[in-house]
Enzyme design. Sequence first.
Site, PDB file in Angstrom:
ATOM      1  N   SER A 196     -36.040  -2.144 -38.027  1.00 21.13           N
ATOM      2  CA  SER A 196     -36.530  -3.521 -38.239  1.00 21.13           C
ATOM      3  C   SER A 196     -36.255  -4.093 -39.620  1.00 21.13           C
ATOM      4  CB  SER A 196     -38.031  -3.586 -37.978  1.00 21.13           C
ATOM      5  OG  SER A 196     -38.246  -3.761 -36.611  1.00 21.13           O
TER       6      SER A 196
ATOM      7  N   LYS B 285     -34.176  -7.073 -39.608  1.00 20.01           N
ATOM      8  CA  LYS B 285     -34.715  -8.396 -39.269  1.00 20.01           C
ATOM      9  C   LYS B 285     -34.725  -9.326 -40.481  1.00 20.01           C
ATOM     10  CE  LYS B 285     -37.579  -6.898 -35.303  1.00 20.01           C
ATOM     11  NZ  LYS B 285     -37.525  -5.508 -34.968  1.00 20.01           N
TER      12      LYS B 285
ATOM     13  N   TYR C  57     -29.148  -7.420 -30.760  1.00 15.66           N
ATOM     14  CA  TYR C  57     -30.398  -7.012 -31.421  1.00 15.66           C
ATOM     15  C   TYR C  57     -30.411  -5.493 -31.663  1.00 15.66           C
ATOM     16  CZ  TYR C  57     -35.276  -5.667 -31.878  1.00 15.66           C
ATOM     17  OH  TYR C  57     -36.434  -5.085 -32.328  1.00 15.66           O
TER      18      TYR C  57
ATOM     19  N   TYR D  28     -45.787  -5.326 -39.437  1.00 14.54           N
ATOM     20  CA  TYR D  28     -46.415  -5.403 -38.121  1.00 14.54           C
ATOM     21  C   TYR D  28     -47.909  -5.717 -38.271  1.00 14.54           C
ATOM     22  CZ  TYR D  28     -42.356  -2.265 -37.811  1.00 14.54           C
ATOM     23  OH  TYR D  28     -41.144  -1.688 -37.960  1.00 14.54           O
TER      24      TYR D  28
ATOM     25  N   VAL E 150     -38.882   1.440 -37.911  1.00 13.84           N
ATOM     26  CA  VAL E 150     -39.342   2.680 -37.288  1.00 13.84           C
ATOM     27  C   VAL E 150     -38.404   3.874 -37.560  1.00 13.84           C
ATOM     28  CG1 VAL E 150     -40.748   1.573 -35.503  1.00 13.84           C
ATOM     29  CG2 VAL E 150     -38.355   2.145 -35.013  1.00 13.84           C
TER      30      VAL E 150
HETATM   31  N1  GLU Z   1     -35.352  -1.310 -32.600  1.00 18.55           N
HETATM   32  C1  GLU Z   1     -36.772  -1.141 -32.691  1.00 18.55           C
HETATM   33  C2  GLU Z   1     -37.447  -1.814 -31.517  1.00 18.55           C
HETATM   34  O1  GLU Z   1     -37.014  -2.854 -31.103  1.00 18.55           O
HETATM   35  C3  GLU Z   1     -37.206  -1.737 -33.991  1.00 18.55           C
HETATM   36  C4  GLU Z   1     -38.662  -1.555 -34.211  1.00 18.55           C
HETATM   37  C5  GLU Z   1     -39.007  -1.440 -35.647  1.00 18.55           C
HETATM   38  O2  GLU Z   1     -38.314  -0.893 -36.473  1.00 18.55           O
HETATM   39  O3  GLU Z   1     -40.089  -1.935 -35.928  1.00 18.55           O
HETATM   40  O4  GLU Z   1     -38.417  -1.330 -30.991  1.00 18.55           O
END
Ligand code: GLU
Length: 306
Positions: A63, A66, A190, A242, A260
């Site tokens: 993430s 992002k 993504y 999060y 993650v």
């Molecule tokens: N590729 C992971 C997902 O979509 C990213 C989640 C993350 O790193 O928070 O669940």
Amino acid sequence: MEYQTILEHIYQEIQPLAKEGKQADYIPALAKVNPDQFGLCLRLMKGKVYELGAADVRFSIQSISKVFSLAMTLSLKGEALWDRVGVEPSGSAFNSLVQLEYEHGKPRNPFINAGAIVTSDILLSHYGREQAETVFLEFVRALCGNNDICYNPEVAESEQSTGYLNASIAYLLKYHHNIENDIHDVLHLYFMMCSVEMNCRELSQAFLAFARSNAPFNHGGIELTMSQVKRINAIMQTCGFYDEAGEFSFKVGLPGKSGVGGGIVALYPSRYAITVWSPRLNEKGNSILGMKALELFTTETSESIF
Ligand code: GLU
């Protein structure tokens, strides 16, 4: 300041937590990563670099990507971006569907999965299928001045094969007309962006660009005003962790973003960028050693934005 001494002291202090938590295993390829690794890289705006452990070992940025896709879409769309994705903390899990349903398909922010699936769609509409992947990678490479940063298609494929929740999010977004392209193409982009591999050294270099607050941002053809960079930092501050964003702000006091894969990047505008990596996660999906090391770092150096 004796940064290296402080970092080594922090490394000793976090050892009692070293076996807590476990690496993300809902993405099968990530379950294979050795969980007992730790790396850290602190880069000061003035040029000095301090490291600990496996600072040169690449890992899945997940993430953290992002932030890069937000930077690209904000550069492309400007204020119109906020018609499709909000800037409020979600207070719920990164892959939650609940809020998206009652808020009619407008994701709370670009750092939860729903938000990043929307930014992936925007990139796809603008660049087309092949170019979107190329331009994203070129941007990341330009940010850290390293041309051998790559996607890991095996990780992307592994996530795609088990990514039922993300697929559900994408369908719900499409139902609410917040996805323009084919769902499979959007999810593919993504997952590819999440699969990029970088090390702490490279991530700290990349995030120094977001810490630089006295000049416009221009990297790999992506341009942002100083105000837009400030806003990206504000979203990192309020939404970067999060449903633990409040906790991170409270204990660390810096804008940042986790993934993650166990990586956490944080920055102090005009001063430094710091990256920590350790794959064992807490139940919210954030690196346990990473969170603790950063909390100790801002406490022991008294260098947080608050
Ligand atoms: N590729 C992971 C997902 O979509 C990213 C989640 C993350 O790193 O928070 O669940």
